[in-house]
Design a protein around this motif. Structure first.
Motif, PDB file in Angstrom:
ATOM      1  N   PHE A 321       0.844  -1.167   0.013  1.00 57.04           N
ATOM      2  CA  PHE A 321       0.007   0.030  -0.023  1.00 57.04           C
ATOM      3  C   PHE A 321       0.854   1.264  -0.022  1.00 57.04           C
ATOM      4  O   PHE A 321       0.677   2.136  -0.754  1.00 57.04           O
ATOM      5  CB  PHE A 321      -0.854   0.085   1.110  1.00 57.04           C
ATOM      6  N   LEU A 322       1.901   1.289   0.961  1.00 57.85           N
ATOM      7  CA  LEU A 322       2.826   2.332   0.893  1.00 57.85           C
ATOM      8  C   LEU A 322       3.486   2.809  -0.425  1.00 57.85           C
ATOM      9  O   LEU A 322       3.590   3.879  -0.929  1.00 57.85           O
ATOM     10  CB  LEU A 322       3.896   2.143   1.941  1.00 57.85           C
ATOM     11  N   SER A 323       3.995   1.566  -1.019  1.00 59.13           N
ATOM     12  CA  SER A 323       4.593   1.586  -2.498  1.00 59.13           C
ATOM     13  C   SER A 323       3.479   2.042  -3.628  1.00 59.13           C
ATOM     14  O   SER A 323       3.859   3.023  -4.276  1.00 59.13           O
ATOM     15  CB  SER A 323       5.134   0.309  -2.976  1.00 59.13           C
ATOM     16  N   LEU A 345      -4.358  -6.746  -5.440  1.00 57.71           N
ATOM     17  CA  LEU A 345      -4.628  -8.238  -5.242  1.00 57.71           C
ATOM     18  C   LEU A 345      -4.335  -8.782  -3.896  1.00 57.71           C
ATOM     19  O   LEU A 345      -5.164  -9.780  -3.837  1.00 57.71           O
ATOM     20  CB  LEU A 345      -3.939  -8.904  -6.574  1.00 57.71           C
ATOM     21  N   TYR A 346      -3.382  -8.339  -3.256  1.00 54.13           N
ATOM     22  CA  TYR A 346      -3.019  -9.002  -1.942  1.00 54.13           C
ATOM     23  C   TYR A 346      -3.523  -8.377  -0.889  1.00 54.13           C
ATOM     24  O   TYR A 346      -3.180  -8.613   0.253  1.00 54.13           O
ATOM     25  CB  TYR A 346      -1.546  -9.115  -1.997  1.00 54.13           C
ATOM     26  N   GLN A 352      -8.897  -2.952   0.497  1.00 53.97           N
ATOM     27  CA  GLN A 352      -9.114  -2.437  -1.081  1.00 53.97           C
ATOM     28  C   GLN A 352     -10.101  -1.428  -1.077  1.00 53.97           C
ATOM     29  O   GLN A 352     -10.190  -0.441  -1.854  1.00 53.97           O
ATOM     30  CB  GLN A 352      -9.728  -3.795  -1.789  1.00 53.97           C
ATOM     31  N   GLU A 353     -11.081  -1.239   0.060  1.00 50.51           N
ATOM     32  CA  GLU A 353     -11.984  -0.076   0.199  1.00 50.51           C
ATOM     33  C   GLU A 353     -10.914   1.291   0.162  1.00 50.51           C
ATOM     34  O   GLU A 353     -11.275   2.117  -0.256  1.00 50.51           O
ATOM     35  CB  GLU A 353     -12.824  -0.291   1.126  1.00 50.51           C
ATOM     36  N   HIS A 375     -14.745  -6.788  -6.794  1.00 48.46           N
ATOM     37  CA  HIS A 375     -15.832  -5.995  -6.756  1.00 48.46           C
ATOM     38  C   HIS A 375     -15.623  -4.852  -5.679  1.00 48.46           C
ATOM     39  O   HIS A 375     -16.499  -4.113  -5.509  1.00 48.46           O
ATOM     40  CB  HIS A 375     -17.181  -6.908  -6.306  1.00 48.46           C
ATOM     41  N   TRP A 376     -14.534  -4.978  -4.883  1.00 46.97           N
ATOM     42  CA  TRP A 376     -14.181  -4.033  -3.718  1.00 46.97           C
ATOM     43  C   TRP A 376     -13.716  -2.685  -4.395  1.00 46.97           C
ATOM     44  O   TRP A 376     -13.964  -1.841  -3.967  1.00 46.97           O
ATOM     45  CB  TRP A 376     -13.311  -4.500  -2.770  1.00 46.97           C
TER      46      TRP A 376
END
Length: 600
Positions: A321-323, A345-346, A352-353, A375-376
């Protein structure tokens, strides 16, 4: 630059994608695995690099078919002003066109078509026609340029054709005739100069700066290291870190004063932590840097603010997420179009929201195009962003209307996003839902939900709107939720089919008639949901310049929803507002946030 559409031909699995229409902010390419979503992004990447690899990008079965990517975009107002001011065009003309079409292929020279110069050529044709008609009508048919066939590649030939015709006309006139049309001759001379100058502009760096620049990301494996030294080569992710905090690493390392060093590192830490935490809600963390001699250390502090962890000691999800955050923030500053293949994906559902929230915010600065089957990452209130990527006979193509051409596997994440997993109960409808007949009902109601919230400060975020693809399908959907805790309402068209569906719902399903609503269609010109608008609003605002008798209901409603969300429409009539308020009022879901009424 406003990116409008692209078309891809003969690229890997794509024979002809058809036109892919982009959302102004965030476009979502949705499709099942192996549908060709990645190939679309890679083709746009090849367009920007103007390079196609024969081993990887050409279709497997090609003979004389070569990759081709067409991109169409609109020029910014300042560029339009510059062109009109310098090339003899009236910028207030209603016919002024902002479009530019650029074609790049694997073997041919690129072709640029700037629609504005067609206006100048048409003006030349009119002026020459006027001169001919005034003096000698037999020459009238001798000059008729094929406007539709003109591109940057043949504009020079067109200019020479105009000059030749002009010389031919003047050579057939005597002095008296020439004097009679001197003003027209001067006008044509002026247009020829403008066209010649415009040809130079088309080949200039000034126009090239307006061409969309696509940046493709397929993974974010380059993560922040635990530390770097002053003599170490800066990696891309560390370079992006310094771009985001607007700091030159050499200046930081060369700073000798300890107090100044501490001030700079504290300032950078506070800036990066505050902004990052605006997007990441999974944990309360702080990002800090520490400068120790010639070594810069990165730390992640937990909720207590006392225990420092090195980045690679934290979860893979946080590192990713940071990257992702640093990459997007850094590249956004270039004004490019970001292409992101299968982001998150991970990440688990809540993360993901957060990712979608980040994409929504950052896409207001620069357009983003993502591919996904999650779907998120599909906002149930913004389905107009979704483009379906489908495959037929191993050939990939794009369908801009999500209700057309998709099989169950393709539609599954979209259905889950708006509240229903048709298999394994992937998701639920939530507490409240309004079932509507089709996608046009969905788009108009989502647009008006946003309109009431933004323009009239009403709260309308505690329910979902679900399109059932026809009144007959409403009964099928109802069977899936009727025994759940979901409270529902059914909105039907106020027509014969709607009344027949009402009868079936009451007699066959035992639905209380208080749960069945009808569109207050009061317009005589339009039935169903379109009739909820005042006739003036529908003709002048919703349809704009479209033909009233020939339009695609879903695409019109989708465009309206998009324009409402992008503030392209900010005022609707009292009649329209009142009619839509009647629908929301009937459900009891319309809550006043800060004002007492919406009357103006």
């Amino acid at each position: 630059m406003k990116l409008l559409w692209a078309q891809i031909k003969n690229f890997r699995s794509i024979k002809d994608s058809g036109r892919i229409y982009f959302n102004p902010n965030l476009t979502i390419l949705a499709g099942k695995n192996e549908s060709g979503k990645s190939n679309i992004l890679k083709a746009l990447d090849c367009f920007s690099k103007d390079k196609f690899d024969k081993d990887n990008d050409f279709p497997i079965d090609y003979i004389e078919e070569y990759p081709e990517v067409v991109v169409h975009y609109e020029l910014e107002e300042e560029t339009i002003d510059y062109i009109c001011d310098n090339f003899n065009l009236d910028k207030d003309s209603p016919s002024i066109s902002k479009g530019v079409t650029l074609i790049r292929t694997a073997i041919y020279k690129e072709v640029i078509e700037v629609e504005l110069y067609r206006d100048t050529i048409e003006n030349v044709a009119v002026a020459i026609g006027t001169a001919i008609s005034a003096i000698n009508k037999e020459f009238k048919s001798k000059f008729k340029p094929n406007i539709e066939a003109i591109t940057s590649n043949n504009l020079e030939e067109v200019i020479e054709e105009i000059k030749s015709c002009f010389i031919n006309i003047k050579s057939n006139l005597n002095n008296e005739q020439l004097n009679k049309i001197q003003s027209i001759i001067d006008e044509i001379d002026s247009y020829i100069v403008s066209l010649t100058d415009f040809l130079s502009f088309i080949n200039s760096d000034e126009l090239k700066k307006t061409i969309p620049n696509f940046i493709y990301f397929s993974s974010f494996e380059d993560i922040i290291p635990n530390s770097i030294s002053s003599d170490e080569e800066i990696t891309p992710i560390v370079d992006r870190f310094f771009k985001v905090v607007n700091q030159d690493p050499d200046v930081l390392f060369e700073e000798a004063n300890p107090q100044r060093r501490r001030f700079l590192t504290d300032k950078i830490s506070a800036e990066i932590s505050g902004d990052f935490m605006g997007y990441y809600s999974q944990d309360n963390i702080e990002l800090k840097i520490n400068l120790d001699g010639d070594e810069l250390n990165f730390f992640v502090y937990g909720t207590d603010g006392q225990k420092p962890f090195q980045p690679r000691q934290r979860s893979q999800g946080l590192q990713w997420f940071l990257s992702f955050y640093l990459t997007l923030q850094a590249e956004m500053k270039t004004g490019s179009v970001l292409l992101i293949d299968e982001p998150g994906l991970y990440l688990h559902a809540a993360a993901q929201e957060d990712l979608l929230n980040m994409l929504n915010k950052l896409a207001t600065s620069s357009p983003i195009v993502i591919s996904t089957h999650s779907h998120w990452l599909m906002d149930p209130e913004r389905l107009e962003r979704i483009r379906l990527v489908l495959k037929n006979n191993d050939r990939t193509y794009v369908e801009n209307k999500i209700h057309k051409g998709a099989d169950n596997n393709t539609m599954k994440p979209i259905l889950s996003a708006i509240g229903l997993g048709l298999k394994n109960n992937i998701s639920t409808f939530g507490k409240n839902v309004i079932l509507v007949e089709g996608y046009s009902d969905y788009y108009y109601l989502e647009a008006m939900r946003y309109y009431f919230s933004e323009m009239h400060e009403y709260k309308l975020d505690n329910f979902k709107i679900y399109p059932c693809l026809g009144s007959a399908q409403i009964i099928n959907v109802l069977t899936l939720i009727i025994d759940s805790e979901t409270d529902y309402y059914i909105l039907l068209d106020n027509d014969k089919a709607g009344r027949q569906t009402e009868k079936k719902l009451i007699t066959e399903c035992g639905i209380d008639n208080s749960k069945i609503l009808f569109t207050p269609a009061k317009s005589k010109a339009y039935s169903a949901i379109e009739g909820v608008f005042s006739e003036e609003d529908f003709n002048e605002i919703v349809l704009e310049s479209l033909e009233k008798t020939k339009f695609d209901k879903v695409l019109v409603s989708k465009k309206f929803n998009e324009r409402i969300h992008n503030k392209g429409i900010t005022v609707l009539s009292d009649e329209t507002v009142s009619n839509f308020k009647e629908i929301f009022d009937a459900t009891g879901l319309l809550q006043i946030s800060q004002i007492e009424s919406i009357s103006r």
